[in-house]
Structures are given as C-alpha cells and as structure tokens.
Design a protein around this motif. Structure first.
Motif, PDB file in Angstrom:
ATOM      1  N   PHE A   1      10.950  22.692   0.687  1.00  0.00           N
ATOM      2  CA  PHE A   1       9.534  22.751   0.309  1.00  0.00           C
ATOM      3  C   PHE A   1       8.781  21.563   0.892  1.00  0.00           C
ATOM      4  O   PHE A   1       9.236  20.423   0.784  1.00  0.00           O
ATOM      5  CB  PHE A   1       9.381  22.695  -1.222  1.00  0.00           C
ATOM      6  CG  PHE A   1       9.968  23.866  -1.938  1.00  0.00           C
ATOM      7  CD1 PHE A   1       9.192  24.979  -2.239  1.00  0.00           C
ATOM      8  CD2 PHE A   1      11.300  23.856  -2.312  1.00  0.00           C
ATOM      9  CE1 PHE A   1       9.739  26.066  -2.896  1.00  0.00           C
ATOM     10  CE2 PHE A   1      11.866  24.943  -2.973  1.00  0.00           C
ATOM     11  CZ  PHE A   1      11.084  26.047  -3.266  1.00  0.00           C
ATOM     12  N   LYS A   2       7.623  21.839   1.477  1.00  0.00           N
ATOM     13  CA  LYS A   2       6.746  20.726   1.844  1.00  0.00           C
ATOM     14  C   LYS A   2       6.135  20.197   0.560  1.00  0.00           C
ATOM     15  O   LYS A   2       5.783  20.975  -0.339  1.00  0.00           O
ATOM     16  CB  LYS A   2       5.625  21.222   2.761  1.00  0.00           C
ATOM     17  CG  LYS A   2       6.082  21.555   4.163  1.00  0.00           C
ATOM     18  CD  LYS A   2       4.874  21.690   5.093  1.00  0.00           C
ATOM     19  CE  LYS A   2       5.320  22.106   6.481  1.00  0.00           C
ATOM     20  NZ  LYS A   2       5.186  23.562   6.691  1.00  0.00           N
ATOM     21  N   THR A   3       6.009  18.878   0.476  1.00  0.00           N
ATOM     22  CA  THR A   3       5.381  18.310  -0.714  1.00  0.00           C
ATOM     23  C   THR A   3       4.174  17.471  -0.302  1.00  0.00           C
ATOM     24  O   THR A   3       4.155  16.868   0.777  1.00  0.00           O
ATOM     25  CB  THR A   3       6.358  17.425  -1.521  1.00  0.00           C
ATOM     26  OG1 THR A   3       6.821  16.381  -0.675  1.00  0.00           O
ATOM     27  CG2 THR A   3       7.551  18.222  -2.028  1.00  0.00           C
ATOM     28  N   PHE A   4       3.167  17.481  -1.154  1.00  0.00           N
ATOM     29  CA  PHE A   4       1.929  16.744  -0.886  1.00  0.00           C
ATOM     30  C   PHE A   4       1.610  15.849  -2.078  1.00  0.00           C
ATOM     31  O   PHE A   4       1.922  16.183  -3.221  1.00  0.00           O
ATOM     32  CB  PHE A   4       0.781  17.734  -0.633  1.00  0.00           C
ATOM     33  CG  PHE A   4       0.976  18.533   0.624  1.00  0.00           C
ATOM     34  CD1 PHE A   4       0.492  18.072   1.842  1.00  0.00           C
ATOM     35  CD2 PHE A   4       1.685  19.739   0.592  1.00  0.00           C
ATOM     36  CE1 PHE A   4       0.697  18.809   3.013  1.00  0.00           C
ATOM     37  CE2 PHE A   4       1.897  20.472   1.753  1.00  0.00           C
ATOM     38  CZ  PHE A   4       1.400  20.008   2.970  1.00  0.00           C
ATOM     39  N   ASP A   5       0.955  14.699  -1.758  1.00  0.00           N
ATOM     40  CA  ASP A   5       0.659  13.725  -2.810  1.00  0.00           C
ATOM     41  C   ASP A   5      -0.328  14.254  -3.842  1.00  0.00           C
ATOM     42  O   ASP A   5      -0.301  13.854  -4.993  1.00  0.00           O
ATOM     43  CB  ASP A   5       0.102  12.432  -2.196  1.00  0.00           C
ATOM     44  CG  ASP A   5       1.178  11.678  -1.432  1.00  0.00           C
ATOM     45  OD1 ASP A   5       2.372  11.992  -1.641  1.00  0.00           O
ATOM     46  OD2 ASP A   5       0.830  10.794  -0.624  1.00  0.00           O
ATOM     47  N   ASP A   6      -1.237  15.120  -3.399  1.00  0.00           N
ATOM     48  CA  ASP A   6      -2.179  15.679  -4.370  1.00  0.00           C
ATOM     49  C   ASP A   6      -2.543  17.114  -3.993  1.00  0.00           C
ATOM     50  O   ASP A   6      -2.260  17.578  -2.883  1.00  0.00           O
ATOM     51  CB  ASP A   6      -3.435  14.810  -4.506  1.00  0.00           C
ATOM     52  CG  ASP A   6      -4.124  14.602  -3.184  1.00  0.00           C
ATOM     53  OD1 ASP A   6      -4.614  15.591  -2.612  1.00  0.00           O
ATOM     54  OD2 ASP A   6      -4.152  13.452  -2.701  1.00  0.00           O
TER      55      ASP A   6
END
Lengths: 134, 111
Positions: B98-103
């Motif tokens: 999964f790509k993860t993003f800070d917000d």
C-alpha cells in the motif's frame, strides 16, 4: 477472567490485558503490542478452536512478575499444531499474499515467548504469551 | 468503529474511526466492497482517528487492494496511518502493498 468466546468481547479482552500491562509499567508501544498479540490469540481461538461453537468459554489470566507480563489463554475447543501453521510469505506479491497464519506470526513477533500446549485428555488448550519490559 | 464515505472527483475516501478487530472488520470490508461494487476502485482509507487495527482489518484492506488493482483500474492507498498501526502493518509486510501518505489531502491528490 472468563470471557464468552465471541468476537464482541475482544474489546474487553484488550482492556483487561492493557490495564495490567500499564500497571506493570509497560510503555504505550508495548501496551499496544501486548493488546494486539492477545487479540490475535483470542481471535484465533474464537475462530478456529471454537469454530461452530456458540457458547465456548475463554479463560484469560494475566500476571506480572519482575518486569515480565505473562498472559495465559485457556480454551476447551479444538486444538491445533502450531508447527503446521504455515509462515506467511511476507515477500509474496499482492496476488499471492495469504492472510492465514498472520495472527500467530504477529504473536511471535510482538511477544518474547509464545507457548502452546494441547492437553487432549482434559480437553484443555493453553496458549501462553510472555513479554519482558525494555 | 465508525465509517464515513466521501466522494471526490478522482477518488473516494473512506474514513475509519475507532477500533478495527475481528468484530468490526466485516463492516470495513463491506464499505470497501460497496465502493468496488459501485465501480469505485481509487480509494483512500483515512486512518487519522483510527486507534487500533488487528490482522482482521489487514485482511479487509488486502481483499480491497486485490480487487481494486485488477486490470489496473485503481488502488487503495492509506492516509495518516498512526505509528502503532504502521508498525504492525510493517511487521506483517503490508507496507509494501500500500502507498501511504502523511495526510488525506496528499492521498486524494495522488489520484
């Protein structure tokens, strides 16, 4: 403590072990991981040991001694052989990734020791999770 | 556990609050399946107010990722993953899937 072996009691099980771990001075990260390991253990028992059983009983005791927490889960359902549970292949790509065995894998990673004993004569399975502080 | 679904121009965002375990994971799985069934395959799962997730939740995410990525029609990405949950996902080898993003904003902007 006795719990009905149903998923809706997982919240209470996590609170029970979490309170004791916190009393024992474990930090927030350890408390979370102890709760997660206990949840995975209880979930496996509810899902597999008591598969198709609606009134199973799960006994959980939790003790602190010299910076070590010991959580003992006892059930009276079907036993299993931990060595026959395949290790999840964490490098498998998306299409081949299997979720089975992940609960046991996480328990072993999150805790210092995991022991399982199936006493067929007395229909009693005991899963012991141990974690030392620091 | 609470689930909220918001539609954006290029993706849908599923906000999960509270605790996801074997008891509540089926609701998360249903929300993700409902999005897929409605032809939505570009999904952001916003975890900012998620307190807890066991492997039952990981299983729901994995099923949705598999279905969403089929035929290159989309993917599931994760936003604002709390530290404890990120660590458990890493242990399980899920952070590579999964790509993860800070917000949430950055995650929505990805699509």
């Amino acid at each position: 403590m006795q719990f009905t072996a149903k998923f809706e009691y997982l919240d209470e099980i996590r609170d029970f072990v979490g309170d004791i771990a916190r009393t024992g001075g474990f930090n927030d990260k350890d408390v979370y991981n102890i709760q997660l390991a206990s949840d995975e253990a209880a979930s496996n028992i509810i899902e597999h040991s008591y598969e198709g059983v609606s009134d199973g009983v799960l006994e959980i005791s939790c003790g602190l001694k010299g910076g070590t927490i010991t959580i003992i889960l006892v059930d009276h359902g079907e036993s299993f052989n931990p060595s026959e549970v395949p290790m999840p292949n964490l490098k498998a790509d998306l299409s081949e990734r299997k979720i089975g065995g992940l609960g046991l894998f996480l328990m072993r990673k999150l805790m210092d020791e995991v022991h399982y004993e199936a006493d067929a004569k007395n229909n009693r399975n005991t899963l012991t999770l141990i974690k030392r502080k620091g | 556990m609470e689930i909220k679904v918001q539609e954006f121009k290029h993706c849908d965002m599923i906000t999960v609050k509270g605790r996801v375990d074997s008891s509540t994971a089926p609701q998360l799985a249903q929300a993700l399946e409902a999005a897929n069934d409605g032809g939505k395959y570009k999904l952001v799962v916003d975890m900012e107010n998620l307190e807890y997730m066991s492997s039952a939740g990981f299983r729901a995410l994995l099923a949705a990722q598999r279905n969403s990525k089929k035929y290159n029609r989309g993917e599931v990405v994760l936003a604002s993953v709390p530290d404890r949950i990120r660590e458990a996902l890493e242990l399980a080898g899920f952070t590579e899937l999964f790509k993860t993003f800070d917000d949430a904003l950055a995650a929505v902007g990805h699509f």
